[in-house]
Design an enzyme around this catalytic site. Structure first.
Site, PDB file in Angstrom:
ATOM      1  N   SER A  96       0.781  -1.235   0.032  1.00 30.60           N
ATOM      2  CA  SER A  96      -0.033  -0.012   0.120  1.00 30.60           C
ATOM      3  C   SER A  96       0.753   1.231   0.062  1.00 30.60           C
ATOM      4  O   SER A  96       1.554   1.546   0.731  1.00 30.60           O
ATOM      5  CB  SER A  96      -0.767   0.101   1.338  1.00 30.60           C
ATOM      6  N   LYS A 171      -7.416   1.754  -2.435  1.00 30.96           N
ATOM      7  CA  LYS A 171      -6.838   1.211  -0.927  1.00 30.96           C
ATOM      8  C   LYS A 171      -6.830   2.100  -0.217  1.00 30.96           C
ATOM      9  O   LYS A 171      -7.190   2.117   1.108  1.00 30.96           O
ATOM     10  CB  LYS A 171      -5.425   0.589  -1.309  1.00 30.96           C
ATOM     11  N   LYS A 239       0.568   5.362   8.121  1.00 30.35           N
ATOM     12  CA  LYS A 239       1.182   5.727   6.940  1.00 30.35           C
ATOM     13  C   LYS A 239       0.047   5.624   6.023  1.00 30.35           C
ATOM     14  O   LYS A 239      -0.031   6.822   5.239  1.00 30.35           O
ATOM     15  CB  LYS A 239       2.240   4.460   6.682  1.00 30.35           C
TER      16      LYS A 239
HETATM   17  P1  NAD Z   1       5.506  -6.104   7.241  1.00 29.12           P
HETATM   18  O1  NAD Z   1       6.408  -5.050   7.785  1.00 29.12           O
HETATM   19  O2  NAD Z   1       5.141  -7.273   7.982  1.00 29.12           O
HETATM   20  O3  NAD Z   1       6.601  -6.595   6.139  1.00 29.12           O
HETATM   21  C1  NAD Z   1       7.292  -5.963   5.146  1.00 29.12           C
HETATM   22  C2  NAD Z   1       8.552  -6.933   4.735  1.00 29.12           C
HETATM   23  O4  NAD Z   1       9.380  -6.203   3.670  1.00 29.12           O
HETATM   24  C3  NAD Z   1       9.305  -6.825   6.205  1.00 29.12           C
HETATM   25  O5  NAD Z   1       9.481  -8.493   6.175  1.00 29.12           O
HETATM   26  C4  NAD Z   1      10.867  -6.478   5.663  1.00 29.12           C
HETATM   27  O6  NAD Z   1      11.958  -7.193   6.106  1.00 29.12           O
HETATM   28  C5  NAD Z   1      10.833  -6.276   4.220  1.00 29.12           C
HETATM   29  N1  NAD Z   1      11.690  -5.252   3.535  1.00 29.12           N
HETATM   30  C6  NAD Z   1      11.391  -3.859   4.022  1.00 29.12           C
HETATM   31  N2  NAD Z   1      12.305  -3.246   3.287  1.00 29.12           N
HETATM   32  C7  NAD Z   1      12.932  -4.215   2.448  1.00 29.12           C
HETATM   33  C8  NAD Z   1      13.879  -4.183   1.492  1.00 29.12           C
HETATM   34  N3  NAD Z   1      14.497  -2.861   0.857  1.00 29.12           N
HETATM   35  N4  NAD Z   1      14.371  -5.339   0.775  1.00 29.12           N
HETATM   36  C9  NAD Z   1      13.743  -6.421   1.079  1.00 29.12           C
HETATM   37  N5  NAD Z   1      12.840  -6.692   1.932  1.00 29.12           N
HETATM   38  C10 NAD Z   1      12.485  -5.540   2.721  1.00 29.12           C
HETATM   39  O7  NAD Z   1       4.390  -5.473   6.597  1.00 29.12           O
HETATM   40  P2  NAD Z   1       3.047  -6.038   6.241  1.00 29.12           P
HETATM   41  O8  NAD Z   1       1.984  -6.142   7.172  1.00 29.12           O
HETATM   42  O9  NAD Z   1       3.318  -7.484   5.569  1.00 29.12           O
HETATM   43  O10 NAD Z   1       2.610  -5.175   5.041  1.00 29.12           O
HETATM   44  C11 NAD Z   1       3.118  -5.022   3.832  1.00 29.12           C
HETATM   45  C12 NAD Z   1       2.366  -4.010   3.131  1.00 29.12           C
HETATM   46  O11 NAD Z   1       0.984  -4.398   2.815  1.00 29.12           O
HETATM   47  C13 NAD Z   1       2.397  -2.678   3.620  1.00 29.12           C
HETATM   48  O12 NAD Z   1       2.258  -1.645   2.563  1.00 29.12           O
HETATM   49  C14 NAD Z   1       1.060  -2.703   4.344  1.00 29.12           C
HETATM   50  O13 NAD Z   1       0.458  -1.575   4.346  1.00 29.12           O
HETATM   51  C15 NAD Z   1       0.118  -3.666   3.407  1.00 29.12           C
HETATM   52  N6  NAD Z   1      -0.926  -4.275   4.040  1.00 29.12           N
HETATM   53  C16 NAD Z   1      -0.883  -4.822   5.099  1.00 29.12           C
HETATM   54  C17 NAD Z   1      -1.981  -5.510   5.665  1.00 29.12           C
HETATM   55  C18 NAD Z   1      -1.983  -6.315   7.135  1.00 29.12           C
HETATM   56  O14 NAD Z   1      -3.065  -6.669   7.741  1.00 29.12           O
HETATM   57  N7  NAD Z   1      -0.636  -6.431   7.657  1.00 29.12           N
HETATM   58  C19 NAD Z   1      -3.234  -5.552   5.089  1.00 29.12           C
HETATM   59  C20 NAD Z   1      -3.437  -5.058   3.922  1.00 29.12           C
HETATM   60  C21 NAD Z   1      -2.297  -4.507   3.396  1.00 29.12           C
END
Ligand code: NAD
Length: 294
Positions: A96, A171, A239
């Site tokens: 997102s 979104k 965010k």
């Molecule tokens: P998270 O922080 O659990 O996962 C992000 C992952 O990206 C981490 O494992 C981190 O190590 C990795 N990462 C960060 N920078 C990196 C890089 N430069 N290279 C490689 N890996 C890297 O976040 P999440 O909850 O999985 O959310 C991911 C996205 O999905 C976000 O944009 C969030 O807003 C969206 N989202 C999350 C949910 C939820 O319920 N968690 C629901 C819908 C949407």
């Protein structure tokens, strides 16, 4: 069957990658966190030592990263997807991020012969694990048609909403509704508790009437139990509300309730709750009401 790179194996990316493996695709994952890649291997995927290695040979590259700067770095930055993916590869950004950044990333991808899609999701960790996410797609018709069968491994409601960036705009609206609804459910729960009513019974009857909603269904029990392990972190929702308030301002649209909820989300973060699930907005209601935090 496709050869996929999945970059970002967090709360969402990991179960999504595992579902893609289960659907028969070759999945090569990359994440900063070693434990995340080990978990993908346990689920039958392969790990890569770099973005270059993940992307080599992939037909489709999926990114599932926290925020706009990480997507820009991973896709456009040195050693990133654009440097290593071959022409014709489809890049699906499922993070997102800001709609304007999504448009710019898509333009740069297209200029290099890639086929970009923005495909943010809703449905939370549960939806990612169960493969039942809602997916909001922005991009070209032909590219959407090509990835639809693949996305059916991770989502149930898959809707093409317009050109690149549109998925992110939808979104942002989603996050506005979810944040506002959580805040109202939290206020209702603290209100009910103050009157000592049977909150289980109250939630059950509320969920069956016009007040019924998915937050009541999925989050009320955790709120009653004060169980705030994420899920979706307050930091990430903060965010997203930054994205929607600034995008609405640019469009000249007033979102007064959304702006208030954005302030309350920021306050939760300032009070040290950024790592908790967004349902922990309830703690803010307790703080404002002078009630003891449980
Ligand atoms: P998270 O922080 O659990 O996962 C992000 C992952 O990206 C981490 O494992 C981190 O190590 C990795 N990462 C960060 N920078 C990196 C890089 N430069 N290279 C490689 N890996 C890297 O976040 P999440 O909850 O999985 O959310 C991911 C996205 O999905 C976000 O944009 C969030 O807003 C969206 N989202 C999350 C949910 C939820 O319920 N968690 C629901 C819908 C949407």
């Amino acid at each position: 069957m496709s050869h996929l790179a999945v970059i970002g194996l967090g709360i969402m990316g990991l179960p999504m990658a595992r579902n893609l493996v289960a659907a028969g695709h070759v999945v090569v994952g990359y994440d900063h966190g070693d434990a995340r890649m080990a978990a993908l291997e346990e689920g039958g995927g392969r790990r890569a030592a770099s973005i270059a290695e993940a992307v080599a040979g992939a037909d489709v590259v999926i990114t599932m990263l926290p925020d706009s700067p990480q997507v820009e770095e991973v896709v456009l930055g040195p050693g990133g997807v654009l440097e290593h993916a071959t022409a014709g590869v489809i890049h699906i950004d499922m993070s997102s991020i800001r709609p304007d950044v999504a448009v710019r990333v898509a333009q740069e991808c297209r200029a290099r012969g890639l086929r970009p899609l923005d495909a943010p999701v809703s449905g939370g960790e549960r939806g990612a694990i169960d493969g039942t996410l809602s997916i909001m797609l922005g991009g070209e018709d032909a590219d959407v048609a090509e990835v639809r069968p693949l996305l059916e491994a991770v989502g149930r409601t898959i809707v093409h909403v317009g050109p690149n960036g549109s998925g992110q705009t939808v979104k942002a609206a989603n996050q506005l509704i979810v944040g506002g609804t959580i805040q109202l459910v939290a206020e209702a729960i603290v209100f009910l508790e103050a009157y000592g009513v049977d909150t289980q019974a109250a939630v059950e009857v509320l969920a069956g009437g016009l007040a019924g909603n998915r937050i009541l269904d999925l989050k009320a029990q955790g709120m009653l139990d004060r169980e705030f392990a994420p899920g979706f972190r307050i930091d990430l929702h903060h965010k997203d509300l930054g994205i929607v308030t600034s995008a609405a301002r640019e469009a000249g649209v007033a979102i007064p309730v959304g702006a208030l909820v954005a302030q309350l989300m920021g306050s939760a973060r300032a009070n040290g709750d950024g790592g908790l699930d967004h349902s922990a907005l309830l703690r803010g209601v307790e703080r404002m009401s002078g009630r003891e935090l449980r």
